[in-house]
Every structure is written in structure tokens, then in C-alpha cells.
Design a protein around this motif. Structure first.
Motif, PDB file in Angstrom:
ATOM      1  N   GLY A  14       0.834  -1.191   0.000  1.00 40.03           N
ATOM      2  CA  GLY A  14       0.000   0.000   0.000  1.00 40.03           C
ATOM      3  C   GLY A  14       0.871   1.244   0.000  1.00 40.03           C
ATOM      4  O   GLY A  14       2.088   1.165   0.169  1.00 40.03           O
ATOM      5  N   ARG A  15       0.250   2.377  -0.181  1.00 41.06           N
ATOM      6  CA  ARG A  15       1.014   3.629  -0.218  1.00 41.06           C
ATOM      7  C   ARG A  15       1.754   3.888   1.084  1.00 41.06           C
ATOM      8  O   ARG A  15       2.882   4.366   1.075  1.00 41.06           O
ATOM      9  N   PHE A  16       1.133   3.581   2.206  1.00 46.54           N
ATOM     10  CA  PHE A  16       1.792   3.808   3.487  1.00 46.54           C
ATOM     11  C   PHE A  16       3.024   2.913   3.626  1.00 46.54           C
ATOM     12  O   PHE A  16       4.093   3.373   4.024  1.00 46.54           O
ATOM     13  N   GLU A  17       2.901   1.648   3.273  1.00 43.91           N
ATOM     14  CA  GLU A  17       4.033   0.735   3.345  1.00 43.91           C
ATOM     15  C   GLU A  17       5.146   1.178   2.392  1.00 43.91           C
ATOM     16  O   GLU A  17       6.324   1.095   2.718  1.00 43.91           O
ATOM     17  N   PHE A  18       4.749   1.664   1.216  1.00 40.66           N
ATOM     18  CA  PHE A  18       5.724   2.155   0.251  1.00 40.66           C
ATOM     19  C   PHE A  18       6.462   3.368   0.819  1.00 40.66           C
ATOM     20  O   PHE A  18       7.687   3.482   0.690  1.00 40.66           O
ATOM     21  N   LEU A  19       5.731   4.272   1.477  1.00 43.39           N
ATOM     22  CA  LEU A  19       6.337   5.452   2.087  1.00 43.39           C
ATOM     23  C   LEU A  19       7.327   5.046   3.176  1.00 43.39           C
ATOM     24  O   LEU A  19       8.434   5.576   3.252  1.00 43.39           O
ATOM     25  N   MET A  20       6.954   4.088   4.007  1.00 41.85           N
ATOM     26  CA  MET A  20       7.867   3.618   5.054  1.00 41.85           C
ATOM     27  C   MET A  20       9.120   2.990   4.435  1.00 41.85           C
ATOM     28  O   MET A  20      10.226   3.144   4.954  1.00 41.85           O
ATOM     29  N   GLY A  21       8.961   2.323   3.301  1.00 41.96           N
ATOM     30  CA  GLY A  21      10.111   1.774   2.583  1.00 41.96           C
ATOM     31  C   GLY A  21      11.028   2.875   2.066  1.00 41.96           C
ATOM     32  O   GLY A  21      12.254   2.747   2.118  1.00 41.96           O
ATOM     33  N   LEU A  22      10.427   3.976   1.568  1.00 46.82           N
ATOM     34  CA  LEU A  22      11.229   5.126   1.131  1.00 46.82           C
ATOM     35  C   LEU A  22      12.008   5.712   2.298  1.00 46.82           C
ATOM     36  O   LEU A  22      13.182   6.068   2.162  1.00 46.82           O
ATOM     37  N   TYR A  23      11.356   5.828   3.453  1.00 43.00           N
ATOM     38  CA  TYR A  23      12.032   6.351   4.644  1.00 43.00           C
ATOM     39  C   TYR A  23      13.255   5.498   4.981  1.00 43.00           C
ATOM     40  O   TYR A  23      14.325   6.017   5.289  1.00 43.00           O
ATOM     41  N   ALA A  24      13.095   4.178   4.939  1.00 44.05           N
ATOM     42  CA  ALA A  24      14.212   3.280   5.255  1.00 44.05           C
ATOM     43  C   ALA A  24      15.311   3.391   4.204  1.00 44.05           C
ATOM     44  O   ALA A  24      16.503   3.445   4.533  1.00 44.05           O
ATOM     45  N   GLU A  25      14.914   3.448   2.936  1.00 40.91           N
ATOM     46  CA  GLU A  25      15.893   3.587   1.857  1.00 40.91           C
ATOM     47  C   GLU A  25      16.653   4.907   1.995  1.00 40.91           C
ATOM     48  O   GLU A  25      17.877   4.951   1.836  1.00 40.91           O
ATOM     49  N   ASN A  26      15.933   5.975   2.304  1.00 35.56           N
ATOM     50  CA  ASN A  26      16.583   7.281   2.467  1.00 35.56           C
ATOM     51  C   ASN A  26      17.572   7.264   3.628  1.00 35.56           C
ATOM     52  O   ASN A  26      18.641   7.857   3.547  1.00 35.56           O
ATOM     53  N   TYR A  27      17.224   6.579   4.706  1.00 43.13           N
ATOM     54  CA  TYR A  27      18.124   6.482   5.846  1.00 43.13           C
ATOM     55  C   TYR A  27      19.430   5.810   5.423  1.00 43.13           C
ATOM     56  O   TYR A  27      20.526   6.320   5.683  1.00 43.13           O
ATOM     57  N   HIS A  28      19.326   4.677   4.770  1.00 43.53           N
ATOM     58  CA  HIS A  28      20.527   3.930   4.399  1.00 43.53           C
ATOM     59  C   HIS A  28      21.361   4.679   3.369  1.00 43.53           C
ATOM     60  O   HIS A  28      22.597   4.659   3.448  1.00 43.53           O
ATOM     61  N   ARG A  29      20.725   5.355   2.431  1.00 41.72           N
ATOM     62  CA  ARG A  29      21.471   6.167   1.459  1.00 41.72           C
ATOM     63  C   ARG A  29      22.200   7.313   2.173  1.00 41.72           C
ATOM     64  O   ARG A  29      23.364   7.585   1.883  1.00 41.72           O
ATOM     65  N   LEU A  30      21.511   7.987   3.067  1.00 37.44           N
ATOM     66  CA  LEU A  30      22.085   9.118   3.790  1.00 37.44           C
ATOM     67  C   LEU A  30      23.251   8.674   4.679  1.00 37.44           C
ATOM     68  O   LEU A  30      24.300   9.331   4.720  1.00 37.44           O
ATOM     69  N   VAL A  31      23.086   7.559   5.371  1.00 37.27           N
ATOM     70  CA  VAL A  31      24.150   7.046   6.243  1.00 37.27           C
ATOM     71  C   VAL A  31      25.374   6.645   5.410  1.00 37.27           C
ATOM     72  O   VAL A  31      26.513   6.950   5.784  1.00 37.27           O
ATOM     73  N   ARG A  32      25.155   5.975   4.279  1.00 40.49           N
ATOM     74  CA  ARG A  32      26.291   5.605   3.416  1.00 40.49           C
ATOM     75  C   ARG A  32      26.965   6.843   2.845  1.00 40.49           C
ATOM     76  O   ARG A  32      28.180   6.870   2.681  1.00 40.49           O
TER      77      ARG A  32
END
Length: 155
Positions: A14-32
Motif C-alpha cells: 500500500g502507499r503507506f508501506e511504500f512510504l515507510m520503505g522510502l524512509y528506510a531507503e533514504n536512511y541507508h542512502r544518507l548514512v552511506r
């Protein structure tokens, strides 16, 4: 036929799950990219040979969150502020990074107005965080990293 196959939407997030996935992806990209969890509050700049310096400001540190601003060294003619600009909240315990807003000096309520429908807020958050994902990917491709990041010297 199984109940899962009868309901095709059960296979898609769903859109909410997709948004939470973006948040996690953004975290890992930012940390790297910049390892902000290891930075003390202050202003930092990343310079590579493309002529577009990236500015990262660690505004606040809390036990489990960071408040950051990420921007280029380009000025918006109308506002006089750096653009593009993204205000970020990083949840270090949950490993997610959320773009709170992507407009210089503008908060979500200023963009969407008072009391927007939940669907409108979700769509806007999806756009902002999708933009952040692409921007972080682009910065990495350009060579920005913790190795190119240093304290910003006052001018």
C-alpha cells in the motif's frame, strides 16, 4: 484459488508501506553518503569537481533523532535561500529518514494549507521522499561522500 491470489492488491504494498520503505531507503542512502549520526551539530560542506557544493547542517541531536538540512550552494532568486533544500528528520533507532519539507522556508501546512485531507498529505510525502531518494542517489553518483565532507568555514 487461494484468497491471496483472488485479491491482487494483497501482493502489492500500500502507499503507506511504500512510504515507510522510502524512509528506510533514504536512511541507508544518507548514512552511506554522509554518516550524519557520527557528526556533531554544525554546518558541513561537500565539494567535488562538479562546482555544486552540497551543504549539510546538523541542526539538532537528540538521543534517537537528528534534525538536518540538506541543500546545494545555489540561491533561489525569489527567496534568497539555498535551493533545492530538504529538511530531514533521521530516526537513528528505527533506521528511517523522513523529508519533512523540500521547499526553502516552507512547512507542510504552508504548502498544502490548513487541514488537508490525509490522502493529500500522503501523496505529498511520497513525492518529497521520492525526490530525496533520487537526490541522494545523484549525490553519490557525483562522488559526494563522508570523504568529501568537511566543516563549513564562515565566509
Amino acid at each position: 484459488m487461494s484468497a491471496v491470489l483472488d485479491r491482487r492488491t494483497a501482493l502489492l504494498p500500500g502507499r503507506f508501506e511504500f512510504l515507510m520503505g522510502l524512509y528506510a531507503e533514504n536512511y541507508h542512502r544518507l548514512v552511506r553518503l554522509f554518516a550524519p549520526q557520527a557528526l556533531s551539530p554544525g554546518r558541513y560542506v561537500s565539494s567535488v569537481d562538479d562546482g555544486l557544493d552540497v551543504h549539510l547542517q546538523v541542526q539538532e541531536r537528540h538521543p534517537y533523532t537528528l534534525e538536518l538540512e540538506l541543500t546545494y550552494d545555489l540561491l533561489d532568486e525569489q527567496t534568497g535561500l539555498r535551493t533545492p533544500s530538504a529538511q530531514l528528520r533521521v530516526y537513528t533507532d528505527a533506521h528511517v529518514a523522513e523529508a519533512l519539507h523540500c521547499h526553502p522556508g516552507r512547512h507542510l501546512w504552508q504548502v498544502l494549507g490548513p487541514f488537508p485531507p490525509a490522502h493529500t498529505v500522503l501523496q505529498h510525502r511520497l513525492r518529497m521522499n521520492g525526490f530525496l531518494t533520487r537526490w541522494l542517489e545523484y549525490l553519490a553518483e557525483q562522488g559526494h561522500s563522508i570523504g568529501t565532507l568537511g566543516r563549513d568555514r564562515p565566509r
